[in-house]
Write a protein that holds these residues in place. Structure first.
Motif, PDB file in Angstrom:
ATOM      1  N   ARG A  78       0.846  -1.194   0.000  1.00  0.00           N
ATOM      2  CA  ARG A  78       0.000   0.000   0.000  1.00  0.00           C
ATOM      3  C   ARG A  78       0.878   1.239   0.000  1.00  0.00           C
ATOM      4  O   ARG A  78       1.755   1.395   0.851  1.00  0.00           O
ATOM      5  N   VAL A  79       0.640   2.095  -0.977  1.00  0.00           N
ATOM      6  CA  VAL A  79       1.350   3.366  -1.037  1.00  0.00           C
ATOM      7  C   VAL A  79       0.634   4.372  -0.160  1.00  0.00           C
ATOM      8  O   VAL A  79       1.233   5.058   0.662  1.00  0.00           O
ATOM      9  N   ASN A  80      -0.665   4.472  -0.344  1.00  0.00           N
ATOM     10  CA  ASN A  80      -1.551   5.309   0.461  1.00  0.00           C
ATOM     11  C   ASN A  80      -2.953   4.769   0.253  1.00  0.00           C
ATOM     12  O   ASN A  80      -3.130   3.722  -0.356  1.00  0.00           O
ATOM     13  N   ALA A  81      -3.958   5.481   0.708  1.00  0.00           N
ATOM     14  CA  ALA A  81      -5.328   4.980   0.592  1.00  0.00           C
ATOM     15  C   ALA A  81      -5.784   4.864  -0.858  1.00  0.00           C
ATOM     16  O   ALA A  81      -6.751   4.165  -1.145  1.00  0.00           O
ATOM     17  N   ASP A  82      -5.084   5.521  -1.775  1.00  0.00           N
ATOM     18  CA  ASP A  82      -5.484   5.509  -3.184  1.00  0.00           C
ATOM     19  C   ASP A  82      -4.732   4.509  -4.035  1.00  0.00           C
ATOM     20  O   ASP A  82      -5.041   4.355  -5.210  1.00  0.00           O
ATOM     21  N   THR A  83      -3.714   3.845  -3.483  1.00  0.00           N
ATOM     22  CA  THR A  83      -2.867   2.991  -4.311  1.00  0.00           C
ATOM     23  C   THR A  83      -2.451   1.720  -3.573  1.00  0.00           C
ATOM     24  O   THR A  83      -1.814   1.786  -2.525  1.00  0.00           O
ATOM     25  N   TYR A  84      -2.793   0.579  -4.172  1.00  0.00           N
ATOM     26  CA  TYR A  84      -2.329  -0.733  -3.739  1.00  0.00           C
ATOM     27  C   TYR A  84      -1.751  -1.413  -4.972  1.00  0.00           C
ATOM     28  O   TYR A  84      -2.392  -1.432  -6.022  1.00  0.00           O
ATOM     29  N   ALA A  85      -0.555  -1.957  -4.853  1.00  0.00           N
ATOM     30  CA  ALA A  85       0.101  -2.577  -6.005  1.00  0.00           C
ATOM     31  C   ALA A  85       0.763  -3.888  -5.597  1.00  0.00           C
ATOM     32  O   ALA A  85       0.956  -4.155  -4.412  1.00  0.00           O
ATOM     33  N   TYR A  86       1.111  -4.685  -6.595  1.00  0.00           N
ATOM     34  CA  TYR A  86       1.818  -5.951  -6.409  1.00  0.00           C
ATOM     35  C   TYR A  86       3.173  -5.857  -7.109  1.00  0.00           C
ATOM     36  O   TYR A  86       3.302  -6.258  -8.269  1.00  0.00           O
ATOM     37  N   PRO A  87       4.197  -5.331  -6.455  1.00  0.00           N
ATOM     38  CA  PRO A  87       5.524  -5.302  -7.089  1.00  0.00           C
ATOM     39  C   PRO A  87       6.015  -6.721  -7.365  1.00  0.00           C
ATOM     40  O   PRO A  87       5.630  -7.668  -6.678  1.00  0.00           O
ATOM     41  N   ASP A  88       6.890  -6.855  -8.357  1.00  0.00           N
ATOM     42  CA  ASP A  88       7.435  -8.184  -8.662  1.00  0.00           C
ATOM     43  C   ASP A  88       8.251  -8.722  -7.490  1.00  0.00           C
ATOM     44  O   ASP A  88       8.163  -9.902  -7.151  1.00  0.00           O
ATOM     45  N   ILE A  89       9.049  -7.864  -6.864  1.00  0.00           N
ATOM     46  CA  ILE A  89       9.850  -8.231  -5.691  1.00  0.00           C
ATOM     47  C   ILE A  89       9.833  -7.043  -4.732  1.00  0.00           C
ATOM     48  O   ILE A  89       9.956  -5.901  -5.162  1.00  0.00           O
ATOM     49  N   SER A  90       9.696  -7.334  -3.446  1.00  0.00           N
ATOM     50  CA  SER A  90       9.834  -6.307  -2.417  1.00  0.00           C
ATOM     51  C   SER A  90      10.787  -6.818  -1.350  1.00  0.00           C
ATOM     52  O   SER A  90      10.830  -8.016  -1.065  1.00  0.00           O
ATOM     53  N   VAL A  91      11.535  -5.894  -0.779  1.00  0.00           N
ATOM     54  CA  VAL A  91      12.420  -6.214   0.344  1.00  0.00           C
ATOM     55  C   VAL A  91      12.024  -5.301   1.484  1.00  0.00           C
ATOM     56  O   VAL A  91      11.867  -4.092   1.302  1.00  0.00           O
ATOM     57  N   VAL A  92      11.859  -5.889   2.660  1.00  0.00           N
ATOM     58  CA  VAL A  92      11.572  -5.102   3.859  1.00  0.00           C
ATOM     59  C   VAL A  92      12.668  -5.407   4.869  1.00  0.00           C
ATOM     60  O   VAL A  92      13.008  -6.565   5.096  1.00  0.00           O
ATOM     61  N   CYS A  93      13.257  -4.351   5.436  1.00  0.00           N
ATOM     62  CA  CYS A  93      14.402  -4.546   6.333  1.00  0.00           C
ATOM     63  C   CYS A  93      14.102  -4.204   7.783  1.00  0.00           C
ATOM     64  O   CYS A  93      14.891  -4.526   8.664  1.00  0.00           O
TER      65      CYS A  93
END
Length: 192
Positions: free
Chosen positions: A73-88
């Motif tokens: 979720r970017v904000n209330a207006d945007t939800y996306a499915y990136p090909d790869i995400s990394v969370v640290c």
């Protein structure tokens, strides 16, 4: 006389309810639900190569690599499915479903002919709003070319690498990605 096109607008809650029940994933932009098309063999292979390489490199760290099944979720207006995400950091989720990530450090998109303009433009404009995001990586699938946008304060700095002998460096996760690994077993002559 032409008939006006009716566009249905959904709330974020309606989108999440629909998407969680759907067999085909959709992204959400400004009240619109946009179905995601299938990717090519090369697209899939490149995404797996990147995810595997990042996972191996980041195994001794707290960072986690997730694939395109994880919604961001970017904000209330945007939800996306990136090909790869990394969370640290500790992953933050929007609710108890734990299927909407709020704090990615790195987002990778493998470019497709149908999405390239959007991935480079409006989608990147939206992703830049994520405070935790440090690198946005765009990966060509028709040639060995990787582009990286890196956050430096309030600015985004561009770098790229081309050719199988090249590499890109992602400072936020202290990782060098060799294009030879990104494009392992990809045959460019087979691409449409």
């Amino acid at each position: 006389m032409t008939m006006p096109i009716t566009v249905t607008h959904y709330t974020p809650e309606e989108y999440l309810t629909i998407d969680r029940r759907a067999e085909i994933r959709s992204e959400y932009f400004d009240g619109r639900i946009v179905s995601m098309g299938g990717g090519s063999f090369a697209h899939s292979l490149i995404a797996i190569n990147i995810g595997s390489s990042l996972r191996e490199h980041l195994a001794p760290t707290m960072c986690i690599v997730v694939n395109s099944d994880m919604r961001v979720r970017v904000n209330a207006d945007t939800y996306a499915y990136p090909d790869i995400s990394v969370v640290c950091d500790e992953p933050n989720f929007s609710d108890d479903y734990r299927d909407v990530l709020l704090n990615p450090t790195v987002i990778v998109e493998v470019l497709s002919p149908s999405t390239e303009v959007y991935d480079r433009g409006e989608k990147f404009k939206r992703y830049r709003r994520i405070p935790s995001l440090q690198h946005y990586v765009l990966v060509a699938q028709d040639s060995a070319w990787v582009e990286v946008y890196s956050r430096q304060g309030d600015m985004w700095v561009y770098s790229d690498a081309e050719g199988l002998d090249a590499s890109v460096y992602l400072a936020a996760i202290d990782c060098t990605m060799a294009l030879s690994e990104v494009y392992a077993k990809v045959t460019f002559s087979e691409l449409p």
